[in-house]
Design a protein around this motif. Structure first.
Motif, PDB file in Angstrom:
ATOM      1  N   SER A 174      -8.678  32.071  17.348  1.00 36.75           N
ATOM      2  CA  SER A 174      -9.772  31.786  18.279  1.00 36.75           C
ATOM      3  C   SER A 174     -10.924  32.779  18.232  1.00 36.75           C
ATOM      4  CB  SER A 174      -9.224  31.744  19.707  1.00 36.75           C
ATOM      5  OG  SER A 174      -8.166  30.844  19.819  1.00 36.75           O
ATOM      6  N   PHE A 175     -10.609  34.061  18.031  1.00 33.16           N
ATOM      7  CA  PHE A 175     -11.642  35.091  18.162  1.00 33.16           C
ATOM      8  C   PHE A 175     -12.188  35.567  16.813  1.00 33.16           C
ATOM      9  CE2 PHE A 175      -8.724  35.426  21.823  1.00 33.16           C
ATOM     10  CZ  PHE A 175      -9.612  35.012  22.798  1.00 33.16           C
ATOM     11  N   GLU A 176     -11.765  34.914  15.722  1.00 35.77           N
ATOM     12  CA  GLU A 176     -12.374  35.189  14.422  1.00 35.77           C
ATOM     13  C   GLU A 176     -13.624  34.333  14.268  1.00 35.77           C
ATOM     14  OE1 GLU A 176      -9.713  34.757  11.144  1.00 35.77           O
ATOM     15  OE2 GLU A 176      -8.167  36.045  12.018  1.00 35.77           O
ATOM     16  N   MET A 177     -14.563  34.803  13.439  1.00 29.04           N
ATOM     17  CA  MET A 177     -15.778  34.032  13.198  1.00 29.04           C
ATOM     18  C   MET A 177     -15.459  32.835  12.306  1.00 29.04           C
ATOM     19  SD  MET A 177     -18.126  35.382  14.969  1.00 29.04           S
ATOM     20  CE  MET A 177     -19.588  34.619  14.283  1.00 29.04           C
ATOM     21  N   PRO A 178     -16.020  31.650  12.626  1.00 31.28           N
ATOM     22  CA  PRO A 178     -16.778  31.338  13.836  1.00 31.28           C
ATOM     23  C   PRO A 178     -15.845  31.190  15.033  1.00 31.28           C
ATOM     24  CG  PRO A 178     -16.493  29.361  12.527  1.00 31.28           C
ATOM     25  CD  PRO A 178     -15.891  30.487  11.732  1.00 31.28           C
ATOM     26  N   PRO A 179     -16.223  31.682  16.210  1.00 33.53           N
ATOM     27  CA  PRO A 179     -15.306  31.699  17.348  1.00 33.53           C
ATOM     28  C   PRO A 179     -15.107  30.316  17.964  1.00 33.53           C
ATOM     29  CG  PRO A 179     -17.453  32.462  18.018  1.00 33.53           C
ATOM     30  CD  PRO A 179     -17.532  32.282  16.532  1.00 33.53           C
ATOM     31  N   TYR A 180     -14.047  30.219  18.753  1.00 35.06           N
ATOM     32  CA  TYR A 180     -13.784  29.019  19.550  1.00 35.06           C
ATOM     33  C   TYR A 180     -14.673  29.050  20.791  1.00 35.06           C
ATOM     34  CZ  TYR A 180     -11.375  26.361  23.220  1.00 35.06           C
ATOM     35  OH  TYR A 180     -11.075  25.533  24.268  1.00 35.06           O
ATOM     36  N   ASP A 231     -15.357  24.969  11.089  1.00 32.41           N
ATOM     37  CA  ASP A 231     -16.728  25.184  11.566  1.00 32.41           C
ATOM     38  C   ASP A 231     -17.254  23.967  12.322  1.00 32.41           C
ATOM     39  OD1 ASP A 231     -18.974  26.695  12.018  1.00 32.41           O
ATOM     40  OD2 ASP A 231     -19.985  26.066  10.190  1.00 32.41           O
ATOM     41  N   GLY A 232     -16.468  23.385  13.168  1.00 29.40           N
ATOM     42  CA  GLY A 232     -15.057  23.606  13.406  1.00 29.40           C
ATOM     43  C   GLY A 232     -14.418  22.238  13.357  1.00 29.40           C
ATOM     44  N   LEU A 233     -13.301  22.083  14.098  1.00 31.52           N
ATOM     45  CA  LEU A 233     -12.780  20.758  14.393  1.00 31.52           C
ATOM     46  C   LEU A 233     -13.530  20.311  15.642  1.00 31.52           C
ATOM     47  CD1 LEU A 233     -10.891  18.373  14.195  1.00 31.52           C
ATOM     48  CD2 LEU A 233      -9.098  19.736  15.269  1.00 31.52           C
ATOM     49  N   ASN A 234     -14.765  19.837  15.454  1.00 31.56           N
ATOM     50  CA  ASN A 234     -15.689  19.607  16.567  1.00 31.56           C
ATOM     51  C   ASN A 234     -15.343  18.323  17.316  1.00 31.56           C
ATOM     52  OD1 ASN A 234     -17.524  21.868  15.933  1.00 31.56           O
ATOM     53  ND2 ASN A 234     -17.852  20.692  14.054  1.00 31.56           N
ATOM     54  N   THR A 265     -13.474  23.750  18.223  1.00 33.26           N
ATOM     55  CA  THR A 265     -12.127  24.259  18.047  1.00 33.26           C
ATOM     56  C   THR A 265     -11.842  24.419  16.551  1.00 33.26           C
ATOM     57  OG1 THR A 265      -9.842  23.917  18.759  1.00 33.26           O
ATOM     58  CG2 THR A 265     -11.051  21.982  18.034  1.00 33.26           C
ATOM     59  N   LYS A 266     -10.714  25.069  16.193  1.00 36.06           N
ATOM     60  CA  LYS A 266     -10.479  25.393  14.787  1.00 36.06           C
ATOM     61  C   LYS A 266      -8.990  25.289  14.445  1.00 36.06           C
ATOM     62  CE  LYS A 266     -11.787  29.646  15.031  1.00 36.06           C
ATOM     63  NZ  LYS A 266     -12.062  30.996  14.506  1.00 36.06           N
ATOM     64  N   VAL A 267      -8.712  24.931  13.184  1.00 31.16           N
ATOM     65  CA  VAL A 267      -7.342  24.998  12.668  1.00 31.16           C
ATOM     66  C   VAL A 267      -7.371  25.461  11.210  1.00 31.16           C
ATOM     67  CG1 VAL A 267      -6.290  23.317  14.233  1.00 31.16           C
ATOM     68  CG2 VAL A 267      -7.346  22.513  12.117  1.00 31.16           C
ATOM     69  N   TYR A 268      -6.454  26.388  10.906  1.00 29.34           N
ATOM     70  CA  TYR A 268      -6.280  26.903   9.549  1.00 29.34           C
ATOM     71  C   TYR A 268      -4.843  26.642   9.102  1.00 29.34           C
ATOM     72  CZ  TYR A 268     -10.273  30.045  10.690  1.00 29.34           C
ATOM     73  OH  TYR A 268     -11.473  30.577  11.075  1.00 29.34           O
ATOM     74  N   ALA A 269      -4.660  26.191   7.867  1.00 28.35           N
ATOM     75  CA  ALA A 269      -3.320  26.118   7.302  1.00 28.35           C
ATOM     76  C   ALA A 269      -2.924  27.510   6.834  1.00 28.35           C
ATOM     77  CB  ALA A 269      -3.289  25.147   6.126  1.00 28.35           C
ATOM     78  N   PRO A 270      -1.704  27.992   7.160  1.00 32.39           N
ATOM     79  CA  PRO A 270      -1.268  29.313   6.688  1.00 32.39           C
ATOM     80  C   PRO A 270      -1.298  29.394   5.159  1.00 32.39           C
ATOM     81  CG  PRO A 270       0.204  28.477   8.383  1.00 32.39           C
ATOM     82  CD  PRO A 270      -0.709  27.351   8.023  1.00 32.39           C
ATOM     83  N   ASP A 271      -1.558  30.597   4.651  1.00 36.68           N
ATOM     84  CA  ASP A 271      -1.748  30.783   3.220  1.00 36.68           C
ATOM     85  C   ASP A 271      -0.563  30.278   2.393  1.00 36.68           C
ATOM     86  OD1 ASP A 271      -4.142  31.902   3.842  1.00 36.68           O
ATOM     87  OD2 ASP A 271      -3.519  33.978   3.523  1.00 36.68           O
ATOM     88  N   ASP A 272       0.652  30.600   2.822  1.00 34.05           N
ATOM     89  CA  ASP A 272       1.811  30.206   2.017  1.00 34.05           C
ATOM     90  C   ASP A 272       2.013  28.701   2.012  1.00 34.05           C
ATOM     91  OD1 ASP A 272       2.434  30.238   4.710  1.00 34.05           O
ATOM     92  OD2 ASP A 272       4.509  30.869   4.413  1.00 34.05           O
TER      93      ASP A 272
END
Length: 219
Positions: free
Chosen positions: A61-67, A110-113, A89-96
């Motif tokens: 949430s607090f990484e750029m771009p923020p929520y 940028d983001g899940l608007n 809002t935002k979603v990232y898939a974990p690296d692994d």
């Protein structure tokens, strides 16, 4: 009978005229802590082949771009209001997990608007200067799709991906006649069907949970 009808009409007109005087506009800005539980993704790889996997999304949430979010409400009276809301809002898939699927990047950041039309109910003068409220809305998801495969196909841009809905429960506290602070819980659901470069596709239903805090301006 005619007098009764005229009296009823006069009463209805006076009520209709009185309603705008009681109406209130409210503009709210918020941020907070947003997470997303696991959801299944599926689709076709650009260039051929298909995939299907469960992803443990990260919100960051607090990484750029923020929520963040913005909500405009028209309170018709002390109880009922209607409005429009936008949430970045935002979603990232974990690296692994994304690497195991053959993706260099797999995120809607940028983001899940989400844009919804809302209806809300509030209870003024129940807890002193605190006003509890409940609400919900329906609308659309317009995420910024950031997906790159290990084979070099890259998708980077905004897309309309499907319908969305939200539920809200919170309480506001009046600082004065113009300003209030608030805290709330918000649940958002979106159905996403995105196109990937190279005739690929990505489908996933994403649910987010957020604890928001913000500031409202009344006028």
């Amino acid at each position: 009978m005619t007098k009764a009808i005229l009296a009823a009409a006069a009463l209805g007109l006076s009520s209709a005229v009185a309603t705008p005087a009681a109406a209130e506009m409210e503009l709210s800005f918020y941020t907070g802590w947003q997470t997303a539980p696991h959801s299944r993704i599926s689709g076709d790889y650009p260039g051929g082949g298909s995939y299907n996997a469960l992803i443990g999304w990260e919100g960051r949430s607090f990484e750029m771009p923020p929520y963040y979010g913005v909500r405009g409400m028209w309170w018709r009276d002390e109880r009922l209001g209607f409005g429009l809301e936008f949430t970045h809002t935002k979603v990232y898939a974990p690296d692994d997990e994304r690497s195991a699927l053959g993706f260099e990047s797999l995120e809607l950041t940028d983001g899940l608007n989400i844009v919804t039309v809302n209806a809300m109910r509030r209870w003024q003068n129940q807890w002193g200067d605190f006003t509890p409220y409940l609400g919900g809305g329906i609308g659309i998801a317009v995420p910024h799709v950031d997906v790159e495969t290990t084979t070099g196909f890259k998708t980077f841009g905004y897309q309309y991906t499907g319908p969305a809905a939200r539920l809200i429960a919170g309480a506001s506290y009046d600082l004065n006649d113009r300003f209030a602070v608030f805290g709330e819980y918000q649940f958002v659901y979106s159905s996403n069907d995105a196109d990937l470069e190279g005739d690929g596709s990505l489908k996933t239903d994403i649910k987010t949970n957020a604890v928001n805090f913000g500031l409202s301006l009344k006028f």
